[in-house]
Enzyme design. Sequence first.
Site, PDB file in Angstrom:
ATOM      1  N   TRP A 258       3.823  -4.853 -18.100  1.00 26.36           N
ATOM      2  CA  TRP A 258       2.914  -5.905 -17.594  1.00 26.36           C
ATOM      3  C   TRP A 258       2.994  -7.148 -18.478  1.00 26.36           C
ATOM      4  O   TRP A 258       2.942  -8.274 -18.003  1.00 26.36           O
ATOM      5  CB  TRP A 258       1.466  -5.390 -17.557  1.00 26.36           C
ATOM      6  CG  TRP A 258       1.132  -4.647 -16.289  1.00 26.36           C
ATOM      7  CD1 TRP A 258       1.113  -3.297 -16.128  1.00 26.36           C
ATOM      8  CD2 TRP A 258       0.789  -5.224 -15.017  1.00 26.36           C
ATOM      9  NE1 TRP A 258       0.770  -2.998 -14.833  1.00 26.36           N
ATOM     10  CE2 TRP A 258       0.559  -4.157 -14.122  1.00 26.36           C
ATOM     11  CE3 TRP A 258       0.645  -6.527 -14.545  1.00 26.36           C
ATOM     12  CZ2 TRP A 258       0.201  -4.356 -12.794  1.00 26.36           C
ATOM     13  CZ3 TRP A 258       0.281  -6.728 -13.216  1.00 26.36           C
ATOM     14  CH2 TRP A 258       0.071  -5.653 -12.366  1.00 26.36           C
TER      15      TRP A 258
ATOM     16  N   ASN B 231      -9.447  -3.188 -22.075  1.00 30.05           N
ATOM     17  CA  ASN B 231      -8.868  -3.711 -20.823  1.00 30.05           C
ATOM     18  C   ASN B 231      -9.750  -3.473 -19.603  1.00 30.05           C
ATOM     19  O   ASN B 231      -9.932  -4.358 -18.761  1.00 30.05           O
ATOM     20  CB  ASN B 231      -7.486  -3.086 -20.601  1.00 30.05           C
ATOM     21  CG  ASN B 231      -6.849  -3.593 -19.319  1.00 30.05           C
ATOM     22  OD1 ASN B 231      -6.635  -4.797 -19.161  1.00 30.05           O
ATOM     23  ND2 ASN B 231      -6.577  -2.692 -18.381  1.00 30.05           N
TER      24      ASN B 231
ATOM     25  N   TRP C  30     -16.606 -23.177  -6.092  1.00 27.89           N
ATOM     26  CA  TRP C  30     -17.272 -22.345  -7.101  1.00 27.89           C
ATOM     27  C   TRP C  30     -18.696 -22.841  -7.322  1.00 27.89           C
ATOM     28  O   TRP C  30     -19.006 -24.010  -7.071  1.00 27.89           O
ATOM     29  CB  TRP C  30     -16.492 -22.396  -8.406  1.00 27.89           C
ATOM     30  CG  TRP C  30     -15.064 -21.943  -8.314  1.00 27.89           C
ATOM     31  CD1 TRP C  30     -13.960 -22.739  -8.302  1.00 27.89           C
ATOM     32  CD2 TRP C  30     -14.577 -20.603  -8.188  1.00 27.89           C
ATOM     33  NE1 TRP C  30     -12.818 -21.971  -8.195  1.00 27.89           N
ATOM     34  CE2 TRP C  30     -13.177 -20.652  -8.125  1.00 27.89           C
ATOM     35  CE3 TRP C  30     -15.189 -19.348  -8.123  1.00 27.89           C
ATOM     36  CZ2 TRP C  30     -12.373 -19.514  -8.008  1.00 27.89           C
ATOM     37  CZ3 TRP C  30     -14.394 -18.210  -8.016  1.00 27.89           C
ATOM     38  CH2 TRP C  30     -13.007 -18.300  -7.952  1.00 27.89           C
TER      39      TRP C  30
ATOM     40  N   GLU D 131       2.672  -0.462 -19.434  1.00 29.07           N
ATOM     41  CA  GLU D 131       1.723  -1.532 -19.802  1.00 29.07           C
ATOM     42  C   GLU D 131       2.454  -2.660 -20.531  1.00 29.07           C
ATOM     43  O   GLU D 131       2.158  -3.841 -20.321  1.00 29.07           O
ATOM     44  CB  GLU D 131       0.596  -0.984 -20.682  1.00 29.07           C
ATOM     45  CG  GLU D 131      -0.352  -0.036 -19.957  1.00 29.07           C
ATOM     46  CD  GLU D 131      -0.933  -0.625 -18.688  1.00 29.07           C
ATOM     47  OE1 GLU D 131      -1.361  -1.784 -18.698  1.00 29.07           O
ATOM     48  OE2 GLU D 131      -0.950   0.093 -17.662  1.00 29.07           O
TER      49      GLU D 131
ATOM     50  N   TRP E 142     -12.844 -19.101 -12.313  1.00 31.20           N
ATOM     51  CA  TRP E 142     -12.206 -18.216 -13.295  1.00 31.20           C
ATOM     52  C   TRP E 142     -11.633 -18.969 -14.497  1.00 31.20           C
ATOM     53  O   TRP E 142     -11.505 -18.414 -15.578  1.00 31.20           O
ATOM     54  CB  TRP E 142     -11.106 -17.369 -12.626  1.00 31.20           C
ATOM     55  CG  TRP E 142     -10.009 -18.192 -11.987  1.00 31.20           C
ATOM     56  CD1 TRP E 142      -9.981 -18.637 -10.700  1.00 31.20           C
ATOM     57  CD2 TRP E 142      -8.799 -18.670 -12.602  1.00 31.20           C
ATOM     58  NE1 TRP E 142      -8.833 -19.373 -10.471  1.00 31.20           N
ATOM     59  CE2 TRP E 142      -8.088 -19.400 -11.614  1.00 31.20           C
ATOM     60  CE3 TRP E 142      -8.253 -18.547 -13.876  1.00 31.20           C
ATOM     61  CZ2 TRP E 142      -6.859 -20.007 -11.880  1.00 31.20           C
ATOM     62  CZ3 TRP E 142      -7.032 -19.157 -14.133  1.00 31.20           C
ATOM     63  CH2 TRP E 142      -6.348 -19.877 -13.141  1.00 31.20           C
TER      64      TRP E 142
ATOM     65  N   TRP F   1      -6.808 -12.897 -15.639  1.00 30.01           N
ATOM     66  CA  TRP F   1      -7.885 -13.632 -14.954  1.00 30.01           C
ATOM     67  C   TRP F   1      -7.552 -13.878 -13.488  1.00 30.01           C
ATOM     68  O   TRP F   1      -8.398 -13.700 -12.611  1.00 30.01           O
ATOM     69  CB  TRP F   1      -8.199 -14.945 -15.685  1.00 30.01           C
ATOM     70  CG  TRP F   1      -9.252 -14.689 -16.718  1.00 30.01           C
ATOM     71  CD1 TRP F   1      -9.048 -14.428 -18.045  1.00 30.01           C
ATOM     72  CD2 TRP F   1     -10.658 -14.574 -16.499  1.00 30.01           C
ATOM     73  NE1 TRP F   1     -10.243 -14.166 -18.650  1.00 30.01           N
ATOM     74  CE2 TRP F   1     -11.251 -14.256 -17.744  1.00 30.01           C
ATOM     75  CE3 TRP F   1     -11.485 -14.712 -15.387  1.00 30.01           C
ATOM     76  CZ2 TRP F   1     -12.631 -14.076 -17.896  1.00 30.01           C
ATOM     77  CZ3 TRP F   1     -12.869 -14.535 -15.540  1.00 30.01           C
ATOM     78  CH2 TRP F   1     -13.412 -14.222 -16.767  1.00 30.01           C
TER      79      TRP F   1
HETATM   80  C1  FAD Z   1      -9.121 -10.830 -17.709  1.00 33.51           C
HETATM   81  C2  FAD Z   1      -8.067 -10.268 -18.644  1.00 33.51           C
HETATM   82  C3  FAD Z   1      -7.677 -10.997 -19.753  1.00 33.51           C
HETATM   83  C4  FAD Z   1      -6.696 -10.499 -20.618  1.00 33.51           C
HETATM   84  N1  FAD Z   1      -6.316 -11.245 -21.697  1.00 33.51           N
HETATM   85  C5  FAD Z   1      -5.332 -10.797 -22.508  1.00 33.51           C
HETATM   86  C6  FAD Z   1      -4.890 -11.569 -23.600  1.00 33.51           C
HETATM   87  O1  FAD Z   1      -5.346 -12.691 -23.847  1.00 33.51           O
HETATM   88  N2  FAD Z   1      -3.929 -11.040 -24.399  1.00 33.51           N
HETATM   89  C7  FAD Z   1      -3.386  -9.805 -24.162  1.00 33.51           C
HETATM   90  O2  FAD Z   1      -2.517  -9.378 -24.924  1.00 33.51           O
HETATM   91  N3  FAD Z   1      -3.766  -9.076 -23.119  1.00 33.51           N
HETATM   92  C8  FAD Z   1      -4.730  -9.513 -22.288  1.00 33.51           C
HETATM   93  N4  FAD Z   1      -5.125  -8.755 -21.238  1.00 33.51           N
HETATM   94  C9  FAD Z   1      -4.439  -7.480 -20.981  1.00 33.51           C
HETATM   95  C10 FAD Z   1      -5.051  -6.237 -21.665  1.00 33.51           C
HETATM   96  O3  FAD Z   1      -6.431  -6.221 -21.458  1.00 33.51           O
HETATM   97  C11 FAD Z   1      -4.774  -6.181 -23.148  1.00 33.51           C
HETATM   98  O4  FAD Z   1      -3.413  -6.374 -23.392  1.00 33.51           O
HETATM   99  C12 FAD Z   1      -5.163  -4.821 -23.735  1.00 33.51           C
HETATM  100  O5  FAD Z   1      -6.522  -4.611 -23.541  1.00 33.51           O
HETATM  101  C13 FAD Z   1      -4.829  -4.767 -25.198  1.00 33.51           C
HETATM  102  O6  FAD Z   1      -5.254  -3.568 -25.758  1.00 33.51           O
HETATM  103  P1  FAD Z   1      -4.221  -2.514 -26.313  1.00 33.51           P
HETATM  104  O7  FAD Z   1      -3.266  -3.163 -27.211  1.00 33.51           O
HETATM  105  O8  FAD Z   1      -5.007  -1.382 -26.859  1.00 33.51           O
HETATM  106  O9  FAD Z   1      -3.466  -2.061 -24.998  1.00 33.51           O
HETATM  107  P2  FAD Z   1      -2.609  -0.752 -24.650  1.00 33.51           P
HETATM  108  O10 FAD Z   1      -3.258  -0.105 -23.491  1.00 33.51           O
HETATM  109  O11 FAD Z   1      -2.342   0.079 -25.829  1.00 33.51           O
HETATM  110  O12 FAD Z   1      -1.262  -1.396 -24.088  1.00 33.51           O
HETATM  111  C14 FAD Z   1      -0.156  -1.707 -24.949  1.00 33.51           C
HETATM  112  C15 FAD Z   1       0.223  -3.144 -24.803  1.00 33.51           C
HETATM  113  O13 FAD Z   1       0.627  -3.406 -23.469  1.00 33.51           O
HETATM  114  C16 FAD Z   1       0.265  -4.729 -23.093  1.00 33.51           C
HETATM  115  N5  FAD Z   1      -0.665  -4.678 -21.982  1.00 33.51           N
HETATM  116  C17 FAD Z   1      -1.517  -3.693 -21.653  1.00 33.51           C
HETATM  117  N6  FAD Z   1      -2.183  -3.995 -20.525  1.00 33.51           N
HETATM  118  C18 FAD Z   1      -1.755  -5.215 -20.155  1.00 33.51           C
HETATM  119  C19 FAD Z   1      -2.064  -6.092 -19.071  1.00 33.51           C
HETATM  120  N7  FAD Z   1      -2.947  -5.763 -18.126  1.00 33.51           N
HETATM  121  N8  FAD Z   1      -1.440  -7.277 -19.003  1.00 33.51           N
HETATM  122  C20 FAD Z   1      -0.527  -7.635 -19.930  1.00 33.51           C
HETATM  123  N9  FAD Z   1      -0.192  -6.843 -20.969  1.00 33.51           N
HETATM  124  C21 FAD Z   1      -0.791  -5.659 -21.079  1.00 33.51           C
HETATM  125  C22 FAD Z   1      -0.419  -5.341 -24.299  1.00 33.51           C
HETATM  126  O14 FAD Z   1       0.511  -6.080 -25.032  1.00 33.51           O
HETATM  127  C23 FAD Z   1      -0.897  -4.119 -25.075  1.00 33.51           C
HETATM  128  O15 FAD Z   1      -1.055  -4.360 -26.451  1.00 33.51           O
HETATM  129  C24 FAD Z   1      -6.107  -9.238 -20.344  1.00 33.51           C
HETATM  130  C25 FAD Z   1      -6.515  -8.511 -19.233  1.00 33.51           C
HETATM  131  C26 FAD Z   1      -7.484  -9.014 -18.392  1.00 33.51           C
HETATM  132  C27 FAD Z   1      -7.905  -8.211 -17.193  1.00 33.51           C
END
Ligand code: FAD
Length: 565
Positions: free
Chosen positions: A370, A434, A399, A367, A452, A475
């Site tokens: 990502w 997420n 849209w 993650e 979007w 997004w």
């Molecule tokens: C529409 C949409 C908008 C989002 N906007 C943001 C945002 O503004 N900022 C943001 O940090 N993340 C964003 N994310 C990604 C993800 O949802 C969040 O990083 C995650 O929910 C953060 O929670 P966590 O720290 O508990 O994640 P965990 O599951 O504990 O993951 C650890 C870390 O991995 C990174 N990570 C995890 N999933 C993703 C992902 N899909 N994309 C990029 N990095 C990821 C984050 O830095 C996160 O803190 C978005 C995802 C979607 C689908």
Amino acid sequence: MASHRKRSDHDLHNDPPEPIGKSSNNNNSTSMSSRGSRSKIQRTNNVISPLMDHADTANVKEEIDDSAHPTGTTSTRNTLMWFRNDLRLQDNKALYEASMRSKVGAKYLIALYIVSEEEWKEHDEAPVKIDFWMRNLVSLKAKLDKIAIPLVVKTAKRKTDVVGVVESVVREFDISHVFWSQELMVDEKRRDKAVKNALQKIKVHVEECEDQYIVNPLNVRTKTGNPYAVFTPFYNTWCKLVETEPHHLRLTEAPDANPHEAKDLFARYFKATIPSSHPHGLDVETINNLYPAGEDEAHLRLNAFLKTKVKNYRVSRNIPIPEGTSVMSPYLNAGVISTRQCVVMARAANKNKITTGDEDIKSWIKELGWREFYRNILVSFPRVCMNRAFQLKTEKLQWSNNDEHFQRWCEGKTGFPIVDAGMRQLNSIGYMHNRLRMVTACFLAKDLLIDWHKGERYFMQRLIDGDLASNNGGWQWSASTGTDAQPYFRVFNPLLQSQRFDPKGDYIRRWVPELQGLTDKQIHDPYHILDAKEFAKLGYPKPVVDHAKARDKFVNEFKRVLALA
Ligand SMILES: Cc1cc2nc3c(=O)[nH]c(=O)nc-3n(C[C@H](O)[C@H](O)[C@H](O)COP(=O)(O)OP(=O)(O)OC[C@H]3O[C@@H](n4cnc5c(N)ncnc54)[C@H](O)[C@@H]3O)c2cc1C
């Protein structure tokens, strides 16, 4: 704190520029005329700002050891570290380099933070995120105070004032070298370029340190030298580089303390109170409890996650309640902890492996991959910073401009319980799980056929962890306009998502109180399960669209656009 550290490769080989302006500086350069030839130099403190409280310290002299300087050159001017979204002491490359610089050839290390409300507004920074920054700034200041590094907080009223503010701080504190952590966004890059140009004109040396990712995206390339636009091959290459080139995971230490007299010389800044909060309209106690500020808090959270929650991460990461993820994102995005520190800690918990070993830890590191991937996209395809779709042809999608639908989505009143729960979580605590980000984003773009960009902006204005790269990436993935995007014909069915990821309806009950009394079965789809009278009693809205029809409309629109290409 180590007192003898090696200078890193990212080094300062140039002589510091000659002091400018003040006669006191000239005194210093005179006192350094034989600087390469002796191991001790005299530091005359009267070059410190004329605005300092302690004019009587003007003739304080102190000897420092200069033998560590590899080029044998010295400077008696000060070094500035400009903090932005890297609010930490540990593993902060720019700060480390500034500290090294300060140690070998300067007098004091000074820290700067600029409050720049106009810029923040223009970038849609969420008030709750700004509040988090301010709370972390207070915590950072407390740590800096302990090592006698003054934190100077200035305000830039207008975005364009930032250049002048840095320049005036440089003059006020007689700075010869300025360090900051390089930013990736186009606007920020432009700002930094303007600051750099202005400083170079007055012969101040600027060091921009790469610290916003683990591996520089320009080094993660396909065999033909192109940037990756698909996650899996990017991640495979990224892992290979991280595994085979140990320097990527090398952490830097916190800075050394300033000489103790800095406490008196800069007393005004140690005594100063700095902004410690920012109005955000959410429940302050809840927010402060959910996201306590500070580098120590970030590490406590990471350690706790790696000890317990990570054990079931592959499954629990998709379940919004109880929270099975780390919620490290606010800390990562404010730079209170680095991605590198997270990977290093997770890797250590997995016998120093990232691609083999414990499946749950590997999955969590992925993650973070990502996060790195979307930074790669921002750097390699900067158009995504400027409201462009990654897949340009999708810019022709027509849209809907249904403002009422958009408003209902924003408020969590679409009549789709899982979507509404997600939006209300966001509106209440500045964070959304997420899985729900994917569901709500897909719903806006594909069920409501709303651009979007509007959702991306709404998220950014509300999220405590808002991050242009990840938000834009998420997004565009959800709307099928981005890299690695889910295919346009894959449209999440909100009912199935709800039943699968919130089977007992606990998450919906938590955020949609109107539905609290419903059974586990009713709660996912009350409009179709309850009779009209029972439904009316709930005070909950009817579904804003028919999912099946909306899905067809979106798919047909996408097909139309693809046929144009
Ligand atoms: C529409 C949409 C908008 C989002 N906007 C943001 C945002 O503004 N900022 C943001 O940090 N993340 C964003 N994310 C990604 C993800 O949802 C969040 O990083 C995650 O929910 C953060 O929670 P966590 O720290 O508990 O994640 P965990 O599951 O504990 O993951 C650890 C870390 O991995 C990174 N990570 C995890 N999933 C993703 C992902 N899909 N994309 C990029 N990095 C990821 C984050 O830095 C996160 O803190 C978005 C995802 C979607 C689908």
